[in-house]
Motif scaffolding. Structure first.
Motif, PDB file in Angstrom:
ATOM      1  N   LYS A 264       0.834  -1.188   0.000  1.00  0.00           N
ATOM      2  CA  LYS A 264       0.000   0.000   0.000  1.00  0.00           C
ATOM      3  C   LYS A 264       0.883   1.258   0.000  1.00  0.00           C
ATOM      4  O   LYS A 264       2.035   1.137   0.362  1.00  0.00           O
ATOM      5  CB  LYS A 264      -0.914  -0.013   1.214  1.00  0.00           C
TER       6      LYS A 264
ATOM      7  N   HIS B 196      -0.101  -5.781   5.490  1.00  0.00           N
ATOM      8  CA  HIS B 196       0.664  -6.598   6.445  1.00  0.00           C
ATOM      9  C   HIS B 196      -0.176  -7.055   7.639  1.00  0.00           C
ATOM     10  O   HIS B 196       0.174  -8.001   8.314  1.00  0.00           O
ATOM     11  CB  HIS B 196       1.975  -5.910   6.856  1.00  0.00           C
ATOM     12  N   TYR B 197      -1.328  -6.378   7.867  1.00  0.00           N
ATOM     13  CA  TYR B 197      -2.200  -6.861   8.960  1.00  0.00           C
ATOM     14  C   TYR B 197      -2.714  -8.267   8.667  1.00  0.00           C
ATOM     15  O   TYR B 197      -2.929  -9.060   9.563  1.00  0.00           O
ATOM     16  CB  TYR B 197      -3.361  -5.884   9.202  1.00  0.00           C
TER      17      TYR B 197
ATOM     18  N   LYS C 238      -0.442 -11.022   9.972  1.00  0.00           N
ATOM     19  CA  LYS C 238      -0.232 -11.242  11.414  1.00  0.00           C
ATOM     20  C   LYS C 238      -0.833 -12.591  11.818  1.00  0.00           C
ATOM     21  O   LYS C 238      -1.983 -12.885  11.462  1.00  0.00           O
ATOM     22  CB  LYS C 238      -0.873 -10.110  12.224  1.00  0.00           C
TER      23      LYS C 238
ATOM     24  N   GLU D 172      -1.340   3.492  18.289  1.00  0.00           N
ATOM     25  CA  GLU D 172       0.130   3.485  18.268  1.00  0.00           C
ATOM     26  C   GLU D 172       0.645   4.619  19.136  1.00  0.00           C
ATOM     27  O   GLU D 172      -0.039   5.635  19.293  1.00  0.00           O
ATOM     28  CB  GLU D 172       0.621   3.764  16.843  1.00  0.00           C
TER      29      GLU D 172
ATOM     30  N   ARG E 146       8.247  10.441   8.320  1.00  0.00           N
ATOM     31  CA  ARG E 146       7.461  10.202   7.106  1.00  0.00           C
ATOM     32  C   ARG E 146       6.537  11.366   6.783  1.00  0.00           C
ATOM     33  O   ARG E 146       5.477  11.164   6.169  1.00  0.00           O
ATOM     34  CB  ARG E 146       6.639   8.932   7.286  1.00  0.00           C
TER      35      ARG E 146
ATOM     36  N   TYR F 233       5.041  11.742   3.261  1.00  0.00           N
ATOM     37  CA  TYR F 233       3.996  10.777   2.914  1.00  0.00           C
ATOM     38  C   TYR F 233       2.744  11.013   3.786  1.00  0.00           C
ATOM     39  O   TYR F 233       1.644  11.213   3.285  1.00  0.00           O
ATOM     40  CB  TYR F 233       4.537   9.361   3.136  1.00  0.00           C
TER      41      TYR F 233
ATOM     42  N   ASP G 121      -4.029   5.842   5.680  1.00  0.00           N
ATOM     43  CA  ASP G 121      -2.847   5.079   6.087  1.00  0.00           C
ATOM     44  C   ASP G 121      -3.239   3.789   6.816  1.00  0.00           C
ATOM     45  O   ASP G 121      -2.582   2.763   6.660  1.00  0.00           O
ATOM     46  CB  ASP G 121      -1.977   5.949   7.011  1.00  0.00           C
ATOM     47  N   MET G 122      -4.284   3.836   7.617  1.00  0.00           N
ATOM     48  CA  MET G 122      -4.635   2.683   8.463  1.00  0.00           C
ATOM     49  C   MET G 122      -6.059   2.183   8.232  1.00  0.00           C
ATOM     50  O   MET G 122      -6.323   0.990   8.259  1.00  0.00           O
ATOM     51  CB  MET G 122      -4.526   3.074   9.947  1.00  0.00           C
TER      52      MET G 122
ATOM     53  N   HIS H 201      -5.903  -1.523   6.616  1.00  0.00           N
ATOM     54  CA  HIS H 201      -5.723  -2.456   7.736  1.00  0.00           C
ATOM     55  C   HIS H 201      -7.016  -2.661   8.540  1.00  0.00           C
ATOM     56  O   HIS H 201      -7.391  -3.782   8.868  1.00  0.00           O
ATOM     57  CB  HIS H 201      -4.648  -1.956   8.701  1.00  0.00           C
TER      58      HIS H 201
ATOM     59  N   LYS I  23      -2.342   7.880  16.099  1.00  0.00           N
ATOM     60  CA  LYS I  23      -0.916   7.978  16.431  1.00  0.00           C
ATOM     61  C   LYS I  23      -0.804   8.777  17.725  1.00  0.00           C
ATOM     62  O   LYS I  23      -1.690   9.544  18.087  1.00  0.00           O
ATOM     63  CB  LYS I  23      -0.163   8.688  15.311  1.00  0.00           C
TER      64      LYS I  23
ATOM     65  N   LYS J  92       0.596   1.322  22.727  1.00  0.00           N
ATOM     66  CA  LYS J  92       0.473   0.568  21.473  1.00  0.00           C
ATOM     67  C   LYS J  92      -0.472  -0.591  21.749  1.00  0.00           C
ATOM     68  O   LYS J  92      -0.213  -1.406  22.636  1.00  0.00           O
ATOM     69  CB  LYS J  92       1.860   0.053  21.076  1.00  0.00           C
TER      70      LYS J  92
ATOM     71  N   THR K 198      -3.295  -3.283  19.574  1.00  0.00           N
ATOM     72  CA  THR K 198      -4.169  -3.674  18.472  1.00  0.00           C
ATOM     73  C   THR K 198      -5.037  -4.797  19.019  1.00  0.00           C
ATOM     74  O   THR K 198      -4.502  -5.832  19.438  1.00  0.00           O
ATOM     75  CB  THR K 198      -3.352  -4.192  17.275  1.00  0.00           C
TER      76      THR K 198
END
Ligand code: BG6
Length: 488
Positions: A150, A180-181, A184, A218, A225, A228, A237-238, A242, A342, A347, A349
């Motif tokens: 992504k 990438h989620y 996991k 997070e 970054r 971006y 982004d998320m 994700h 953020k 952190k 999830t």
């Protein structure tokens, strides 16, 4: 696994160093790489094979999860690595690359199975794919695959355009879109947990569930970054990728042993059943926020707009929370609350499924000391699955306390997301990659929110770094009589 040539664009970059080489090395140690494996790294730097190999070695020492990187193993691993200088726009460099790929294929006597991994900015996806095709690199007698990361587009229209262009060089079956989620281990375990446990299958439906909460918080800020992130924000982004993937993986209902097509169909059906948000209603169900200065675990951190590279008047979202409803047989009437930010307090999830109390709902007995039953799936910082029940407190007669039954707690040394995904891509298994249908439907759902943000139709709430986000986020649940679990 079939012999593979792994052609890595962006081989001198950060993602390669931090994630891709350590993942490949771990697969090598676990004997999960193909027996004949060849990697060709590409970048603009004028590196020799030796310099490249030394850099890969260093990245393994810095980032591999294996505690003591074994020198002789590392040497053996990097022997398969070659390097070629490539300027993305220069046709001759692709000819040189083709020559090197063919040479290595002949040397190793392997079929033309080529995996093109694009660890580069999205603006390079199309030029690279076009050059792969026009140079002949893509005309293989074996298979070819394209792995991309992504962001896949910036909004619905740009994602469609990108897909259209890529599809000229690679078919949908050949495109592996990494989220990438989905790599996991706990996310991959969700479907099995439900599909192999009739007791959970029986309970995971609207009759018994009050609400579902998905959190991906997070502590890091924008990091280095700014260029971006300031154009993207938490929504792109998320959330669009994700978190909507987590939602699909939580909500799908599949029999055990289902194949990839069934899984994709079910995921698609979930996102199609999401009740759309109209632009003018975004404020009712969506909260956006931006972090201010604050302290996280005792360390002072600056406001988002004081971060290097961020404009003082940026209105970018660093936090988003949403209430979603899935209008299908299983989930109709169950709110899904989703949030990500953020510079949050911690952190974490996790997915929390809060069960109803049917007796209390009948109105006959209402005992406010009783906690609801919860199914809690933690993905970060630790992996675990627990079920919260109520029990007599043996020390205080007549009192009831919540107890946790731990269904699963992860061992150390689990494979990382990238290991799972790279292994699957080499193996031709796209189950845990995002299909275009999912990506398109996710953008479609998110599009009115993007527009509402751009047109400033809803407030941008400030929140202190080190908090759980703007206070308004609690109201999103309080309106329905709920609260976020585990915010201390
Ligand atoms: C990335 C985002 O995709 O995911 C980052 O671009 C974010 O901004 C990261 O920090 C979070 O991943 P994880 O696995 O640490 O939750």
């Amino acid at each position: 696994m079939e012999p593979t040539t792994f052609i890595l664009f962006g081989a001198t970059g950060d993602l390669a160093k931090r994630k891709i080489y350590p993942a490949l090395y771990n697969l090598f140690i676990d004997q999960k790489l193909p027996e004949s494996f060849s990697l060709i790294g590409l970048g603009r730097r004028e590196w020799s094979d030796e310099t490249f190999q030394a850099n890969v070695e260093q990245s393994l020492r810095d980032f591999s999860r294996r505690e003591s990187a074994d020198t002789s193993k590392i040497k053996q691993f990097v022997e398969a690595f070659r390097y070629s200088v490539l300027d993305i726009g220069r046709k001759e460099d692709y000819q040189k690359l083709l020559q090197l790929v063919e040479e290595r294929e002949q040397e190793l006597n392997i079929p033309q199975n080529r995996l093109f991994y694009l660890s580069v900015g999205p603006e390079f996806f199309v030029p690279i794919a076009d050059n792969i095709q026009s140079s002949g690199l893509g005309s293989t007698q074996g298979w070819k695959r394209l792995v991309i990361e992504k962001p896949f587009g910036h909004d619905l229209q740009s994602a469609r355009e990108l897909n259209e262009k890529l599809s000229k060089a690679f078919t949908e079956d050949e495109v592996y879109r990494i989220d990438h989620y989905l790599g996991k281990p706990m996310v991959q375990g969700l479907e099995t947990l439900r599909a192999t446990n009739p007791v959970l299958q029986a309970l995971l439906k609207n009759r018994y569930i009050a609400n579902v909460q998905i959190t991906a918080n997070e502590t890091v800020g924008v990091e280095e970054r700014a260029g971006y992130y300031d154009h993207v924000g938490a929504l792109r982004d998320m959330f669009q990728n994700h978190l909507l993937q987590l939602l699909m993986m939580t909500a799908i209902q599949l029999p055990h042993g289902s194949n990839i097509d069934q899984m994709r169909l079910k995921k698609k059906q979930v996102i199609e059943a999401l009740e759309p948000v109209r632009k003018q209603d975004v404020g009712l169900n969506i909260i956006r926020g931006q972090y201010q200065a604050g302290s996280i675990k005792g360390a002072q951190v600056p406001a988002y707009t004081s971060e290097p590279g961020i404009a003082a008047d940026s209105t970018n979202d660093t936090f988003i929370a949403a209430k979603l409803q899935i209008d299908d047989y299983f989930w109709k009437g169950v709110p899904f609350y989703i949030r990500t930010g953020k510079r949050m307090m911690e952190k974490s999830t996790r997915i929390v499924v809060e069960f109803k109390d049917p007796i209390a709902q009948l109105g006959s007995v209402k005992d406010s000391s009783l906690q609801p039953n919860l199914l809690v799936i933690e993905m970060s910082p630790n992996e675990s699955i627990t079920l919260q029940l109520n029990m007599n407190d043996p020390h205080h007669k007549g009192e009831i306390k919540p107890v946790n039954i731990e269904l699963h707690s992860s061992q150390n040394d689990l494979p990382e997301a990238y290991e799972n995904l790279i292994h699957d891509a080499m193996n031709g298994d796209a189950t845990y990659f995002a299909h275009w249908d999912e990506v398109e439907l996710s953008w479609e759902w998110v599009q009115p929110i993007l527009e509402a943000f751009e047109e400033n139709l809803i407030p941008l709430y400030p929140y202190a770094a080190g908090s759980y986000g703007p206070a308004e986020v609690d109201a999103l649940l309080a309106k329905d009589g709920y609260h976020w679990w585990f915010d201390s």
